[in-house]
Design an enzyme around this catalytic site. Structure first.
Site, PDB file in Angstrom:
ATOM      1  CB  CYS B  35      -0.953   0.005   1.179  1.00 23.10           C
ATOM      2  SG  CYS B  35      -0.110   0.181   2.720  1.00 23.10           S
ATOM      3  CB  CYS B 106      -1.153  -1.520   9.195  1.00 21.18           C
ATOM      4  SG  CYS B 106      -1.859  -0.632   7.807  1.00 21.18           S
TER       5      CYS B 106
END
Lengths: 403, 293
Positions: B35, B106
């Site tokens: 990302c 993440c």
């Protein structure tokens, strides 16, 4: 907190109150099937014809029968593209652009797997096409050109009228996805060489679930859905009457307000853009500012990420959207930003503000006030930022190991 | 928008330990390709005790990247380096009351930043050992790279087999097209064609004694256990009554929102392995039924 501010009108729009009002009877007493002979159906059939003429007026089509109601912009795009391939089985090429909406792009990528060759026109750093590259690709092998009229992320306009002429001269069908343009810029399709054009109700203050495929008379066509004789057999399935009536009403309103879109809305957009850029350093407008929709401002805030910006904006009661990877649902960064070669530390921080005629001066002032502290809050967290500016040589100072 | 927990939102809006630690003696810079997010972790480590005295983060990333960074620094502060190194990405996600499957990377980035910072402190070079691909199965958070690797390593040929090996496709089934595409690519490379109607190895139909049957059910559950344990969960067999198998979901599986989906996965596997219809029911339901009866 005061009323939330909606600046995400390229995503979807408020249904105009007049459209809602026009639709209501079609959920209750006007429930007839427009195909029926009796008076229940007949009245609805007449209302549909009226809606068709309202849409015809908005897009400047020569005949009302050139307006085919569909379920959405995506259906219109798919119908147009697949029809063009069906009627010309010997033509195995498609021309489109790298910055199309997924409604066209995903279908084209899928068609490649079925053996079609798709030419994706590139864009420059301002999101503009190279018309010479396009002209060189037109040939007897091309079944269809499909090019959006305005880009949904940046608002940048493509010269589709000129491109349709070129296609027409080369004997190639031309389709345009115009969902972002309808109702924002005047359109007179009868004076163009565009063969097919898609629009979507919910982008112009009509409800979701209704769209239009404009199909120029005498354009060879094969339906996507076969069945009943609705839409003259070109789109079978009982009509979504209430939504079509709503779309007709919204089209009439859009036509009446088109001047306002290009004066009042444009002025607010420009005020917003200038107001933000005057206060926020290391921010710039993406796309082609001199040639774009009057309602769209796409601003890249360098060294921070879009989803984080949107979350803080949302907390401040401001709705917009972003080209950041994390806001797409798929984690894919915006293909439009990548196509324009926007550096990735800026592309991830791009925010699209898209206005409508329902936005007010006071709202825009509130947004201009709210954005700078949001940007500085996130920059304080950024490894690319130090004090009042980016760290020296950001790409070198912070070069993480990517995995 | 993403379905972020209260805790994620809280850590995003009020991040802890934001900014670089002054006089840091350990720095870890990592980024996530999937990302584009990136994170710099700075630590101040006591050289005598190897205790992390201070931890600070600077993150270029989305809400959950910032929240994961903030959580990481909170978790590791005060820990000795060796204690900190066992912090897994799941620990970071757990600390935040979970992350959406698309956002688990993440937490992975957080764990990697820690490893990189410790390597930097120790004068070693940190090398990343995993590659992340596009997320294919959202129900069980399985990405393309993992599916491709498992297909290659085990010579898989059907979507069903991919589900058995990776869980991918075992939930809502919406990703089966994506799995078929991966199978097609890999099989084509190997000079084979993907055949959608090919069957996974067919289950044998033999009449089992009750004891054999229960043992077999246990064997199947045993084979599923590593996957569950990887998510900090577990399953135990409680009883078998006709076609109904009662189980207890334990560990992280108990009370997990995905428990229902996991039960379905277990049921599907049992049906396939046993070659008969089997219903998997949480043991708590058995007590309820008994009470009602």
């Amino acid at each position: 907190m005061s009323e939330p501010i909606y600046l995400d009108n390229n995503a979807t729009t408020l249904v105009a109150p007049e459209a809602v009002e026009a639709m209501l009877p079609f959920f209750s007493e006007q429930f007839g099937n427009p195909s029926s002979l009796h008076s229940f159906g007949d009245k609805v059939g007449r209302a549909l014809l009226n809606a068709r003429r309202q849409v015809q007026a908005l897009i400047g089509a020569e005949h009302d029968s050139e307006v085919i109601f569909t379920s959405c912009g995506t259906e219109s795009d798919s119908t147009a593209i697949l029809s063009a391939l069906k009627v010309q089985p010997n033509r195995k090429e498609i021309i489109t652009t790298v910055v199309e909406h997924p409604a066209v792009l995903s279908l084209c990528e899928h068609l490649e797997k079925d053996g079609y060759t798709v030419h994706y026109l590139k864009v420059d750093k301002k999101g503009r096409l190279d018309i010479q590259e396009y002209a060189n690709l037109l040939s007897d092998n091309v079944a269809l050109v499909s090019v959006m009229w305005a880009n949904n992320e940046t608002g940048t306009l493509f010269p589709v009228e000129e491109m349709a002429e070129l296609a027409n001269e080369a004997g190639v069908l031309f389709h345009s996805d115009a969902v972002q343009v309808a109702g924002k810029l005047p359109m007179r399709l009868q004076d163009t060489a565009i063969d097919m054009l898609s629009l979507s109700g919910h982008k112009l203050h009509a409800p979701k679930g209704v769209g239009v495929l404009y199909l120029r008379r005498n354009t060879r066509f094969r339906p996507l859905l076969r069945g009943g004789h609705q839409e003259r057999g070109r789109r079978a399935g009982t009509e979504n009457t209430a939504s079509i009536i709503g779309l007709g009403q919204a089209a009439e309103l859009a036509l009446a307000n088109i001047e306002q879109e290009n004066t009042a809305v444009r002025r607010l957009r420009d005020k917003l853009e200038k107001g933000i850029l005057a206060q926020v350093p290391y921010a710039f407008v993406t796309g082609d500012p001199g040639n774009r929709l009057p309602n769209t401002a796409n601003i890249a805030f360098e060294y921070i990420e879009g989803e984080a910006i949107l979350l803080l904006m949302n907390k401040a009661g401001i709705a917009a959207s972003s080209g950041s990877a994390c806001t797409s649902g798929s984690l894919e960064p915006s293909h439009v930003m990548r196509a324009m070669d926007i550096p990735y530390t800026a592309a991830h921080g791009s925010v699209r503000f898209s206005l409508s005629r329902y936005n007010t001066e006071a709202e825009i002032e509130r947004v201009i006030e709210a954005i700078p502290p949001i940007v500085s809050k996130l920059r304080k967290l950024s490894p690319y930022w130090s004090g009042d500016g980016p760290v020296e040589d950001p790409a070198k100072a912070f070069a993480p190991a990517y995995a | 928008m993403w379905d972020y927990s209260e805790k994620v939102q809280e850590h995003f809006f009020n991040p802890r330990n934001a900014g670089a630690v002054e006089e840091a003696n350990a720095v870890g810079d990592v980024g996530s390709l999937s990302c584009g997010d990136a994170l710099r972790l700075t630590l101040k480590v006591d050289p005598e005790t190897e205790t992390i005295l201070e931890a600070g983060f600077q993150t270029f990333g989305c809400g959950s990247a910032i929240a994961s960074s903030s959580a990481l620094t909170e978790i590791i502060k005060g820990k000795k380096l060796d204690e900190a190194l066992v912090v897994s990405n799941q620990d970071i996600a757990d600390y935040l009351d979970g992350l959406p499957p698309e956002k688990m990377h993440c937490s992975v980035m957080g764990r990697e930043a820690l490893q990189a910072a410790v390597a930097n402190y120790r004068g070693e070079e940190w090398k990343d050992d995993h590659e992340e691909g596009a997320l294919i199965c959202k129900c069980f958070a399985v990405d393309a790279v993992m599916i491709e690797d498992v297909v290659r390593a085990n010579g898989l040929r059907t979507v069903e087999e991919v589900t058995h090996y990776t869980k991918a496709g075992g939930g809502c089934s919406a990703c089966h097209e994506g799995i078929e595409e991966i199978l097609t690519t890999v099989l084509t490379e190997q000079g084979e064609a993907f055949n959608a109607s090919a069957k996974a190895a067919p289950p044998k139909k033999t009449k089992l004694t009750n004891l054999q049957r229960i043992r077999r059910i246990e064997t199947v559950l045993e084979s599923l256990r590593p996957q569950l344990q990887a998510d900090h969960g577990d399953v135990e067999l409680v009883d078998v009554e006709g076609n109904t198998v009662y189980v207890n979901m334990t560990g992280a599986c108990s009370g997990c929102q995905m428990a229902g989906m996991t039960l379905n996965g277990i049921q599907q596997r049992l049906v396939e392995e046993m070659g008969e219809f089997i219903k998997v029911v949480p043991a708590s339901a058995m007590q309820k039924m008994a009470a009602a009866g």
